[in-house]
Scaffold this active site. Structure first.
Site, PDB file in Angstrom:
ATOM      1  N   PRO A  88       0.827  -1.214   0.000  1.00 37.96           N
ATOM      2  CA  PRO A  88       0.000   0.000   0.000  1.00 37.96           C
ATOM      3  C   PRO A  88       0.860   1.263   0.000  1.00 37.96           C
ATOM      4  O   PRO A  88       0.363   2.349  -0.287  1.00 37.96           O
ATOM      5  CB  PRO A  88      -0.829  -0.124   1.285  1.00 37.96           C
ATOM      6  CG  PRO A  88      -0.178  -1.181   2.098  1.00 37.96           C
ATOM      7  CD  PRO A  88       0.609  -2.047   1.178  1.00 37.96           C
ATOM      8  N   GLU A 115       3.633  -6.391   8.311  1.00 35.39           N
ATOM      9  CA  GLU A 115       3.917  -4.970   8.082  1.00 35.39           C
ATOM     10  C   GLU A 115       4.833  -4.751   6.885  1.00 35.39           C
ATOM     11  O   GLU A 115       5.343  -3.661   6.679  1.00 35.39           O
ATOM     12  CB  GLU A 115       4.519  -4.339   9.333  1.00 35.39           C
ATOM     13  CG  GLU A 115       3.623  -4.443  10.560  1.00 35.39           C
ATOM     14  CD  GLU A 115       2.211  -3.928  10.316  1.00 35.39           C
ATOM     15  OE1 GLU A 115       2.076  -2.766   9.910  1.00 35.39           O
ATOM     16  OE2 GLU A 115       1.255  -4.693  10.533  1.00 35.39           O
ATOM     17  N   ARG A 157      -4.154  -9.670 -20.135  1.00 41.18           N
ATOM     18  CA  ARG A 157      -5.136  -9.420 -21.186  1.00 41.18           C
ATOM     19  C   ARG A 157      -4.584  -8.514 -22.283  1.00 41.18           C
ATOM     20  O   ARG A 157      -5.184  -8.400 -23.350  1.00 41.18           O
ATOM     21  CB  ARG A 157      -6.438  -8.867 -20.608  1.00 41.18           C
ATOM     22  CG  ARG A 157      -6.327  -7.519 -19.967  1.00 41.18           C
ATOM     23  CD  ARG A 157      -7.640  -7.087 -19.339  1.00 41.18           C
ATOM     24  NE  ARG A 157      -8.672  -6.727 -20.322  1.00 41.18           N
ATOM     25  CZ  ARG A 157      -8.685  -5.593 -21.005  1.00 41.18           C
ATOM     26  NH1 ARG A 157      -7.718  -4.706 -20.835  1.00 41.18           N
ATOM     27  NH2 ARG A 157      -9.643  -5.326 -21.869  1.00 41.18           N
ATOM     28  N   ASP A 172     -10.577   0.154 -24.362  1.00 40.73           N
ATOM     29  CA  ASP A 172     -10.786   0.145 -22.913  1.00 40.73           C
ATOM     30  C   ASP A 172     -10.977   1.530 -22.331  1.00 40.73           C
ATOM     31  O   ASP A 172     -10.407   2.483 -22.818  1.00 40.73           O
ATOM     32  CB  ASP A 172      -9.543  -0.404 -22.198  1.00 40.73           C
ATOM     33  CG  ASP A 172      -9.418  -1.889 -22.341  1.00 40.73           C
ATOM     34  OD1 ASP A 172     -10.438  -2.522 -22.580  1.00 40.73           O
ATOM     35  OD2 ASP A 172      -8.289  -2.384 -22.200  1.00 40.73           O
TER      36      ASP A 172
HETATM   37 CL1  6GU Z   1      -0.360  -3.790  -3.574  1.00 46.52          CL
HETATM   38  N1  6GU Z   1      -0.824  -4.473  -1.064  1.00 46.52           N
HETATM   39  C1  6GU Z   1      -1.485  -4.360   0.093  1.00 46.52           C
HETATM   40  N2  6GU Z   1      -1.169  -5.157   1.115  1.00 46.52           N
HETATM   41  N3  6GU Z   1      -2.452  -3.480   0.293  1.00 46.52           N
HETATM   42  C2  6GU Z   1      -2.751  -2.700  -0.731  1.00 46.52           C
HETATM   43  C3  6GU Z   1      -2.114  -2.768  -1.971  1.00 46.52           C
HETATM   44  C4  6GU Z   1      -1.136  -3.683  -2.102  1.00 46.52           C
HETATM   45  N4  6GU Z   1      -2.643  -1.853  -2.785  1.00 46.52           N
HETATM   46  C5  6GU Z   1      -3.572  -1.238  -2.079  1.00 46.52           C
HETATM   47  N5  6GU Z   1      -3.647  -1.740  -0.851  1.00 46.52           N
END
Ligand code: 6GU
Length: 242
Positions: A88, A115, A157, A172
């Protein structure tokens, strides 16, 4: 293209063998290998994580296990690889990312849990190969596995021969920077709702204009950020009139 995924939950990646991607694998267009990170542990508990230096909640994935896993996975094929670490805290994964990665010979995904992975794993790998730490959106998932499913589908894809009709990838949402407008099929009237008349007119110019207007309208409503980010020459006079 060859895709490797290293994870402590190999079963999470089973959907990669379903549907569109499953057919692409069977057709030999994509090769997918999923690896259990715990195969590279040496202790009886098969520990993959430890407490964070500096304190705080959660656990951090151990660098030794990841280092050995990545060395072994990389050595199993001679094609040059790009390493992808879902987190994230990464840069946003976009359609343009999928398009760039679709040109790679090999993608290796390292799924972190807890983490995250000790940062030295990423830093050491980056000295040997291109590495991307990427996020699929502004929310937090428990681990990278679901993000890998998302990213692999978006990339696969785009590979030649994977989609039945390559024109659909070109049309798309996002390929022209706009969201796609609404689509309709038979019957002409359903529960009192009719298909827009212009789509039945056979007037290709009018249909293209109508679709473009609906895409502009929808993008302005739902994603004004996308409209604002369009390059100056992306809108023609007719678009602006709309
Ligand atoms: Cl790529 N990993 C995690 N654990 N949470 C996320 C993410 C990735 N993308 C958004 N939230």
């Amino acid at each position: 293209m060859r895709i490797d995924v290293v994870t402590i939950f190999p079963g999470y990646l089973a959907p990669l063998r379903e549907a569109l991607l499953g057919r692409a694998i069977e057709a030999g267009l994509v090769e997918v290998a999923v690896h259990d990170l715990r195969d590279w542990t040496h202790d009886v508990h098969q520990a993959v994580d430890d407490a964070p230096y500096g304190g705080g909640p959660g656990m951090v994935m151990k660098p030794q296990v990841w280092g050995e896993a990545l060395d072994a996975v990389l050595a199993a094929d001679e094609r040059p690889a790009r390493l992808v670490v879902p987190t994230p805290a990464g840069r946003p994964f976009r359609q343009s990312t999928a398009q760039a990665w679709a040109g790679e010979q090999r993608l290796v995904f390292a799924c972190g849990r807890y983490e995250g992975i000790d940062q030295r794993v990423v830093d050491e790998a980056a000295a040997r190969m291109p590495v991307d730490e990427v996020s699929i959106g502004d929310y937090v998932l428990v681990g990278g596995e679901v993000a890998v499913l998302v990213m692999v589908e978006a990339v696969a894809r785009l590979l030649p021969g994977v989609l039945g009709n390559p024109v659909s990838a070109e049309q798309d949402s996002f390929s022209d920077g706009l969201l796609e407008g609404p689509a309709y099929t038979r019957p002409l009237t359903w529960r009192g709702l009719s298909v827009p008349e212009v789509l039945r007119s056979g007037h290709h110019g009018a249909i293209a204009r109508w679709r473009r207007d609906r895409a502009l309208e929808r993008t302005a409503d739902r994603r004004p950020d996308l409209l604002a980010a369009l390059p100056a020459d992306a809108l023609d006079a007719a678009d602006r009139a709309f």
